[in-house]
Design an enzyme around this catalytic site. Structure first.
Site, mmCIF file in Angstrom:
data_model
loop_
_atom_site.group_PDB
_atom_site.id
_atom_site.type_symbol
_atom_site.label_atom_id
_atom_site.label_comp_id
_atom_site.label_asym_id
_atom_site.label_seq_id
_atom_site.Cartn_x
_atom_site.Cartn_y
_atom_site.Cartn_z
ATOM 1 N N ARG A 1 1.013 -2.882 16.563
ATOM 2 C CA ARG A 1 2.363 -2.309 16.437
ATOM 3 C C ARG A 1 2.716 -1.658 17.766
ATOM 4 N NH1 ARG A 1 5.500 1.610 12.244
ATOM 5 N NH2 ARG A 1 5.467 -0.359 11.119
ATOM 6 N N CYS B 1 13.313 -0.480 4.202
ATOM 7 C CA CYS B 1 11.916 -0.648 4.634
ATOM 8 C C CYS B 1 11.168 0.679 4.655
ATOM 9 C CB CYS B 1 11.881 -1.302 6.004
ATOM 10 S SG CYS B 1 12.845 -0.412 7.237
ATOM 11 N N ARG C 1 4.044 -3.977 0.611
ATOM 12 C CA ARG C 1 3.530 -4.149 1.978
ATOM 13 C C ARG C 1 2.034 -4.442 1.931
ATOM 14 N NH1 ARG C 1 5.733 -1.926 6.202
ATOM 15 N NH2 ARG C 1 4.520 -3.547 7.213
ATOM 16 N N ASP D 1 18.363 0.177 7.029
ATOM 17 C CA ASP D 1 17.229 0.696 7.813
ATOM 18 C C ASP D 1 17.779 1.869 8.620
ATOM 19 O OD1 ASP D 1 14.879 1.026 9.283
ATOM 20 O OD2 ASP D 1 15.098 -0.812 10.464
ATOM 21 N N HIS E 1 9.676 -7.516 12.740
ATOM 22 C CA HIS E 1 8.789 -6.811 11.807
ATOM 23 C C HIS E 1 8.479 -7.781 10.655
ATOM 24 C CE1 HIS E 1 6.728 -3.660 9.922
ATOM 25 N NE2 HIS E 1 7.697 -2.853 9.561
ATOM 26 N N GLN F 1 6.955 -6.826 7.133
ATOM 27 C CA GLN F 1 7.941 -6.145 6.291
ATOM 28 C C GLN F 1 8.787 -7.170 5.533
ATOM 29 O OE1 GLN F 1 8.651 -2.621 5.917
ATOM 30 N NE2 GLN F 1 9.806 -3.513 4.228
HETATM 31 N N1 NVA Z 1 13.762 -0.338 12.667
HETATM 32 C C1 NVA Z 1 12.751 0.655 12.384
HETATM 33 C C2 NVA Z 1 11.791 0.146 11.376
HETATM 34 C C3 NVA Z 1 10.734 1.102 10.949
HETATM 35 C C4 NVA Z 1 9.793 0.535 9.939
HETATM 36 C C5 NVA Z 1 12.050 1.049 13.663
HETATM 37 O O1 NVA Z 1 11.725 0.170 14.464
HETATM 38 O O2 NVA Z 1 11.839 2.241 13.885
HETATM 39 N N1 CP Z 2 8.246 0.095 6.844
HETATM 40 C C1 CP Z 2 7.307 0.437 7.741
HETATM 41 O O1 CP Z 2 6.912 -0.342 8.608
HETATM 42 O O2 CP Z 2 6.838 1.695 7.593
HETATM 43 P P1 CP Z 2 5.878 2.443 8.623
HETATM 44 O O3 CP Z 2 6.671 2.652 9.894
HETATM 45 O O4 CP Z 2 5.532 3.744 7.932
HETATM 46 O O5 CP Z 2 4.688 1.578 8.882
#
Ligand code: NVA
Ligand code: CP
Length: 312
Positions: free
Chosen positions: A109, A272, A300, A231, A136, A139
């Site tokens: 990540r 999400c 998830r 989101d 992602h 997700q």
């Molecule tokens: N779009 C958000 C998703 C978090 C799971 C981010 O990248 O912060």
């Molecule tokens: N939805 C998601 O990816 O959550 P986290 O950022 O907590 O992993």
């Protein structure tokens, strides 16, 4: 399809996965969920190791990978960017080669999509994208699993994403929808519209599956949606743009009025998570009858377990 066909595969985004392969992962996800409910114990990752690299924070993704792998007897190792030399004092290529000698698979990540691509190319083991600035994918699989739990067959259903049309979640929903015949309507301000190149890329898959992919600024396009998804307005790494985002996205908040505009009493709400309640979604919507966000979060884990079972 034979599960052995997927051994060794990475999940960078859904672009290079066929509809049949994605459907197989969904079937496996439902089956691992059922099996966990029945308290069936398996040790399918006994003797295996998983490197979990995190440049950005995470609750769901980290916990899903770590518990799914550990429950099956595997040994997950969490490594934040302050623990290892990922592109700091050592090239990503070299780190990838070393990790590939020690681990059965790698989760990443972070910021750049390129990093997860290099890890996949150089490590020689399956690599999973646990979120980058661009995609992602794990997700999106959990999101489709949640749609299947509510609606059964998802082809022909309409998923409406309201918010930042260029973010990792919106872009992943577009790709997976185009493969599975889900109509995906992204409602966003023109300044945050999904990039043309992604829409052009998914067009042949959408034509083959029958999915209608639409990007519009018009909130009335929510009419007929089976699911409304949002989101956060400010994704990780974009904190400096917070004020501009709030200004652009305030008209796109998901409210009970917007849910009513679907004209569909059975329309569900998805997110999400993590959510900024009161910002992209009101409390009555996320805490209300239509919300499926906790199932979505739980899924998830099942989907991530299925991805790893299929590929390791
Ligand atoms: N779009 C958000 C998703 C978090 C799971 C981010 O990248 O912060
Ligand atoms: N939805 C998601 O990816 O959550 P986290 O950022 O907590 O992993």
């Amino acid at each position: 399809m034979k599960p052995s066909d997927l051994k060794g595969r990475s999940l960078i985004n859904w672009k290079d996965w066929s509809p049949e392969e994605i459907k197989y992962l969904l079937e496996l996800s439902h089956s691992v969920k059922k099996s966990l409910r029945l308290k069936d114990v398996h040790q399918r990752f006994l003797g295996k190791t998983l490197a979990m690299l995190f440049e950005k924070r995470s609750t769901r993704t980290r916990c899903a990978f770590e518990t799914a792998f550990g429950e099956e007897g595997g040994h997950p190792v969490f490594l934040s960017s302050s623990d290892i030399q990922l592109g700091a004092k050592e090239s990503i290529e070299d780190t990838a080669r070393v990790l590939g000698r020690m681990f059965s698979a790698i989760e990443f990540r972070g910021y750049k999509q390129e990093t997860v691509e290099i890890l996949a190319r150089e490590s020689g083991v399956p690599v999973y994208n646990g979120l980058t600035d661009k995609f992602h994918p794990t997700q999106a699989l959990a999101d489709v699993m949640t749609l299947e739990e509510v609606f059964g067959k998802v082809a022909g259903r309409t998923l409406c994403f309201v918010g930042d049309g260029r973010n990792n979640v919106a872009r992943s929903l577009i790709v997976i929808s185009s493969k599975l015949g889900i109509n995906c309507t992204v409602i966003c301000p023109p300044e945050l519209a999904t990039e043309r190149d992604l829409l052009d890329e998914v067009a042949p898959w959408a034509a083959a599956s029958g999915a209608k992919i639409t990007v519009t600024g018009d909130l009335s396009a929510v009419a007929g949606a089976d699911a409304v998804y949002t989101d956060v307005w400010v994704s990780m790494g974009e904190e400096a743009q917070r004020d501009a985002r709030v200004a652009l996205l305030t008209p796109y908040r998901v409210t009970e009025e917007l849910m009513a505009k679907t004209g569909n009493p059975d329309a569900i709400f998805l997110h999400c998570l993590p959510a900024v309640k009161g910002e992209e979604v009101t409390v009555p919507v996320i805490e209300g009858q239509r919300s499926r966000v906790w199932d979505q979060a739980e899924n998830r884990k099942h989907t991530i377990k299925a991805i790893m079972l299929a590929t390791i």
